[in-house]
Motif scaffolding. Structure first.
Motif, PDB file in Angstrom:
ATOM      1  N   THR A 188      30.294   9.698 -78.232  1.00  0.00           N
ATOM      2  CA  THR A 188      29.564   9.854 -79.681  1.00  0.00           C
ATOM      3  C   THR A 188      28.549   8.669 -79.509  1.00  0.00           C
ATOM      4  N   VAL A 189      27.273   8.799 -79.783  1.00  0.00           N
ATOM      5  CA  VAL A 189      26.306   7.815 -79.478  1.00  0.00           C
ATOM      6  C   VAL A 189      25.482   7.606 -81.067  1.00  0.00           C
ATOM      7  N   PHE A 190      25.367   6.502 -81.382  1.00  0.00           N
ATOM      8  CA  PHE A 190      24.837   6.352 -82.647  1.00  0.00           C
ATOM      9  C   PHE A 190      23.441   5.442 -82.375  1.00  0.00           C
ATOM     10  N   LEU A 191      22.347   5.786 -82.980  1.00  0.00           N
ATOM     11  CA  LEU A 191      21.156   5.159 -83.068  1.00  0.00           C
ATOM     12  C   LEU A 191      21.081   4.700 -84.457  1.00  0.00           C
ATOM     13  N   LEU A 192      21.148   3.057 -84.389  1.00  0.00           N
ATOM     14  CA  LEU A 192      21.068   2.421 -85.728  1.00  0.00           C
ATOM     15  C   LEU A 192      19.826   1.872 -85.983  1.00  0.00           C
ATOM     16  N   ASP A 193      19.411   1.584 -87.240  1.00  0.00           N
ATOM     17  CA  ASP A 193      18.286   0.674 -87.568  1.00  0.00           C
ATOM     18  C   ASP A 193      18.782  -0.711 -87.436  1.00  0.00           C
ATOM     19  N   GLY A 194      18.080  -1.306 -86.717  1.00  0.00           N
ATOM     20  CA  GLY A 194      18.526  -2.880 -86.305  1.00  0.00           C
ATOM     21  C   GLY A 194      18.360  -3.826 -87.368  1.00  0.00           C
ATOM     22  N   ASN A 195      17.688  -3.591 -88.280  1.00  0.00           N
ATOM     23  CA  ASN A 195      17.435  -4.302 -89.404  1.00  0.00           C
ATOM     24  C   ASN A 195      18.545  -4.021 -90.433  1.00  0.00           C
ATOM     25  N   THR A 196      18.857  -3.066 -90.731  1.00  0.00           N
ATOM     26  CA  THR A 196      19.789  -2.740 -91.699  1.00  0.00           C
ATOM     27  C   THR A 196      21.315  -2.147 -91.556  1.00  0.00           C
ATOM     28  N   GLY A 197      21.414  -1.892 -90.089  1.00  0.00           N
ATOM     29  CA  GLY A 197      22.503  -1.176 -89.605  1.00  0.00           C
ATOM     30  C   GLY A 197      22.785   0.476 -90.119  1.00  0.00           C
ATOM     31  N   ALA A 198      21.865   0.761 -90.676  1.00  0.00           N
ATOM     32  CA  ALA A 198      21.586   2.288 -91.283  1.00  0.00           C
ATOM     33  C   ALA A 198      21.663   3.247 -89.885  1.00  0.00           C
ATOM     34  N   ILE A 199      22.809   4.202 -90.038  1.00  0.00           N
ATOM     35  CA  ILE A 199      22.511   5.048 -88.959  1.00  0.00           C
ATOM     36  C   ILE A 199      21.271   5.977 -89.287  1.00  0.00           C
ATOM     37  N   LEU A 200      20.652   6.212 -87.912  1.00  0.00           N
ATOM     38  CA  LEU A 200      19.414   6.873 -87.950  1.00  0.00           C
ATOM     39  C   LEU A 200      19.751   8.424 -87.435  1.00  0.00           C
ATOM     40  N   GLU A 201      20.693   8.450 -86.379  1.00  0.00           N
ATOM     41  CA  GLU A 201      21.297   9.783 -86.082  1.00  0.00           C
ATOM     42  C   GLU A 201      22.405   9.463 -85.264  1.00  0.00           C
ATOM     43  N   SER A 202      23.298  10.345 -85.078  1.00  0.00           N
ATOM     44  CA  SER A 202      24.442  10.395 -84.261  1.00  0.00           C
ATOM     45  C   SER A 202      24.520  11.518 -83.491  1.00  0.00           C
ATOM     46  N   ASP A 203      24.542  11.466 -82.123  1.00  0.00           N
ATOM     47  CA  ASP A 203      24.528  12.495 -81.329  1.00  0.00           C
ATOM     48  C   ASP A 203      26.150  12.565 -80.688  1.00  0.00           C
ATOM     49  N   ILE A 204      26.669  13.944 -80.252  1.00  0.00           N
ATOM     50  CA  ILE A 204      27.751  13.924 -79.600  1.00  0.00           C
ATOM     51  C   ILE A 204      27.460  14.702 -78.193  1.00  0.00           C
ATOM     52  N   PHE A 205      27.876  14.100 -76.896  1.00  0.00           N
ATOM     53  CA  PHE A 205      27.452  15.035 -75.870  1.00  0.00           C
ATOM     54  C   PHE A 205      28.981  15.263 -75.303  1.00  0.00           C
ATOM     55  N   PHE A 206      28.985  16.320 -74.392  1.00  0.00           N
ATOM     56  CA  PHE A 206      30.042  16.920 -73.822  1.00  0.00           C
ATOM     57  C   PHE A 206      29.586  17.233 -72.212  1.00  0.00           C
ATOM     58  N   ASN A 207      30.263  16.266 -71.451  1.00  0.00           N
ATOM     59  CA  ASN A 207      29.777  16.202 -70.260  1.00  0.00           C
ATOM     60  C   ASN A 207      29.970  17.515 -69.179  1.00  0.00           C
ATOM     61  N   THR A 208      28.922  18.022 -68.783  1.00  0.00           N
ATOM     62  CA  THR A 208      28.925  19.359 -67.989  1.00  0.00           C
ATOM     63  C   THR A 208      29.733  18.887 -66.766  1.00  0.00           C
ATOM     64  N   ARG A 209      30.016  17.968 -66.393  1.00  0.00           N
ATOM     65  CA  ARG A 209      30.808  17.465 -65.053  1.00  0.00           C
ATOM     66  C   ARG A 209      32.173  18.342 -64.885  1.00  0.00           C
ATOM     67  N   PHE A 210      32.565  18.535 -65.966  1.00  0.00           N
ATOM     68  CA  PHE A 210      34.154  19.254 -66.607  1.00  0.00           C
ATOM     69  C   PHE A 210      34.069  20.425 -66.870  1.00  0.00           C
ATOM     70  N   THR A 211      35.026  21.238 -66.547  1.00  0.00           N
ATOM     71  CA  THR A 211      35.050  22.655 -66.879  1.00  0.00           C
ATOM     72  C   THR A 211      35.708  22.615 -68.073  1.00  0.00           C
ATOM     73  N   TRP A 212      35.017  23.605 -69.054  1.00  0.00           N
ATOM     74  CA  TRP A 212      35.401  23.538 -70.517  1.00  0.00           C
ATOM     75  C   TRP A 212      36.010  24.955 -70.991  1.00  0.00           C
TER      76      TRP A 212
END
Lengths: 332, 180
Positions: free
Chosen positions: A118-142
């Motif tokens: 899970t990756v958060f992109l934050l506003d460095g001035n306020t700490g507010a969450i601008l977005e949060s993405d989740i990736f699942f690695n294709t290196r594995f079989t799902w």
């Protein structure tokens, strides 16, 4: 004044002198100036997108459905979490820094051994969450098979864990591993938020455990739960000094439930809330079997002591916390 | 009472086998997958957007004190995902962060000219801290068993704990040389 926002455990907030008592679950914070703010969602609804990409065994529609179930698992818990609203498919991959929260498959060979993140992109001035993405690695079989598939990683289990992060939860240390041959494997865990993957094919992490729900309630308290549940509190010391980063497990001998927490300040204090009222056996243990970086940033933890039990049963009262107990540990 | 609680904990936990996020590696796997193992002091950390401006990576420069595998020179650069550029902060829970002055042992993967990265992220990073009494550099080693062995990893095992860096380095070199 320099500003250096970083991911920190809640510990940092205590270290910086937050006046508010805090429970011992790990959750994310960002340092903004001289203060640390929780990384958590404040909006009532969280819109998200799904990357229109499949992998062998999982198409984009199956991915969407699995993610919806994982979100529903968290929103069904007794907590006031935001609602999650699927907005549609997108060609954008996760980690696109486009202002949208996106979940999807991504090829990250550099993140070997990482199933998902899970990756958060934050506003460095306020700490507010601008977005949060989740990736699942294709290196594995799902797999999205209802009962799981041997040799394939269960997408819903990993999604449930990652959505816990998206909600602001850190890792739980309720788990145990063993080294077998040339590998290391999990043999027991008491939380979806335990950071290490169980064997491929397992679907156990589709279901939240009490430790997960207790952590969620700290971030998104529900009024009914606050009055119904209780907590225990205390301090872990060695030679009179508080210890930081000690894992404290609260075991209810009546129900068999275990909920974990940490000492989150140099004073060695801990609070474990979200407990069913009743007596608890408390056990302090060093976090010496795990990758500490996966739990705490910027800090090293105290591990020079043996497993130690509280000197008495501690009773969690409904709607409150116990009288403090001191757990005195000794060097190994 | 201690035995009873331990038994209860194990029974209850064993009924709920869970965990996720990353695949755990044994120590010999971490060593084997590393192209470079460096002991050194962090000399600087610089974060930058990727070329496509999608992600932020942090580039960590280490002043090498010693190489336990695959020497690369007096300084070495590796990267970890996340970091801050301007007023944008990208954070990935569980990814190790570094500050100038940190003393570390890092197990790195990736051959030149690629910029290497820690094996298994946090699994390939070990902090070195001075003994508060003697100043001896100490490392908390991961659970280590001889090749082919089996060991349950319990917390607070009196046989485990911080060890001098020299002992840790000897252990690593033993794996590198295939002696274990």
């Amino acid at each position: 004044m320099s500003r250096r926002p970083l991911v920190l455990a809640l510990a940092a907030m205590l270290a910086l002198g937050s006046p508010s008592p805090a429970a011992a679950y790990l959750k994310f914070g960002a340092r903004v100036g001289e203060t640390v703010v929780d990384v958590k969602w404040t909006a009532a609804s969280l819109p998200y997108f799904i990357t229109e990409r499949g992998v062998p065994g999982v198409d984009a529609f199956q991915f969407r459905d699995v993610v919806a179930r994982a979100f529903a698992t968290w929103t069904a818990a007794e907590a006031e979490t935001p609602s999650f609203a699927f907005q549609g498919f997108t060609v954008a991959a996760p980690l696109s820094s486009d202002g949208r929260s996106t979940l999807g498959f991504l090829d990250r060979p550099d993140l070997d051994r990482v199933l998902g993140a899970t990756v958060f992109l934050l506003d460095g001035n306020t700490g507010a969450i601008l977005e949060s993405d989740i990736f699942f690695n294709t290196r594995f079989t799902w797999s999205v098979a209802p009962g799981g598939e041997p040799g394939r990683v269960d997408l819903e289990s990993v999604a449930t864990h990652e959505i816990g992060h998206l909600l602001g939860l850190g890792h739980s240390a309720l788990g145990e591993t063993e080294v077998v041959g040339d590998g290391r494997r999990v043999i027991a865990s008491g939380a979806v938020m335990f950071p290490i993957a169980f064997s491929a094919g397992s679907i156990s992490d589709r279901v939240l455990q009490p430790d997960d729900v207790a952590g969620l309630l700290q971030l998104y308290p529900a009024p009914g739960a606050v009055t119904r549940l209780g907590g225990v509190r205390g301090r872990v010391t060695r030679a009179g000094r508080g210890l930081f980063g000690v894992h404290v497990a609260a075991f209810n001998p009546t129900t068999g439930v275990i909920i974990g927490g940490f000492t989150l300040g140099d004073d060695g204090e801990f609070v474990i809330a979200g407990l069913e009222p009743g007596p608890y056996i408390l056990r302090a243990e060093p976090l010496d079997d795990a990758d500490v970086e996966g739990f705490f940033s910027e800090r090293t933890v105290d591990i020079d002591f043996g497993v130690t039990y509280a000197p008495r049963l501690v009773v969690a009262p409904a709607g409150g916390t116990s009288a403090p107990v001191e757990i005195q540990v000794r060097p190994r | 009472m201690q035995v009873l609680l331990t038994a209860c904990l194990l029974v209850v936990a064993a009924a709920h086998l869970t965990a996720t996020t990353y695949l755990p590696a044994s120590f010999n796997q971490i060593v084997a997958e590393s192209s470079t193992i460096v002991y050194g002091r962090v000399a600087g950390v610089r974060a930058a957007w990727s070329d496509d401006r999608r992600t932020i990576d942090s580039f960590v420069t280490v002043q090498a004190v010693d190489y336990l595998k695959g020497a690369r020179g007096a300084t070495l650069l590796f990267r970890v995902p996340g970091g801050q550029v301007g007023d944008r902060v990208m954070v990935i829970p569980g990814v190790p962060s570094f500050r100038e002055g940190d003393l570390v042992v890092v197990f790195l993967k990736g051959a030149t000219p690629a910029i290497p990265h820690p094996v298994g992220l946090a699994q390939g990073v070990f902090r070195v801290i001075p003994d508060p009494r003697s100043g001896t550099p100490l490392v908390v080693p991961p659970p280590i068993v001889a090749r082919g062995g089996t060991a349950r990893i319990g917390r607070g095992d009196p046989a485990r704990g911080p060890v001098p860096f020299t002992a840790f380095a000897a252990e690593v070199r033993g794996f590198v040389e295939g002696a274990r």
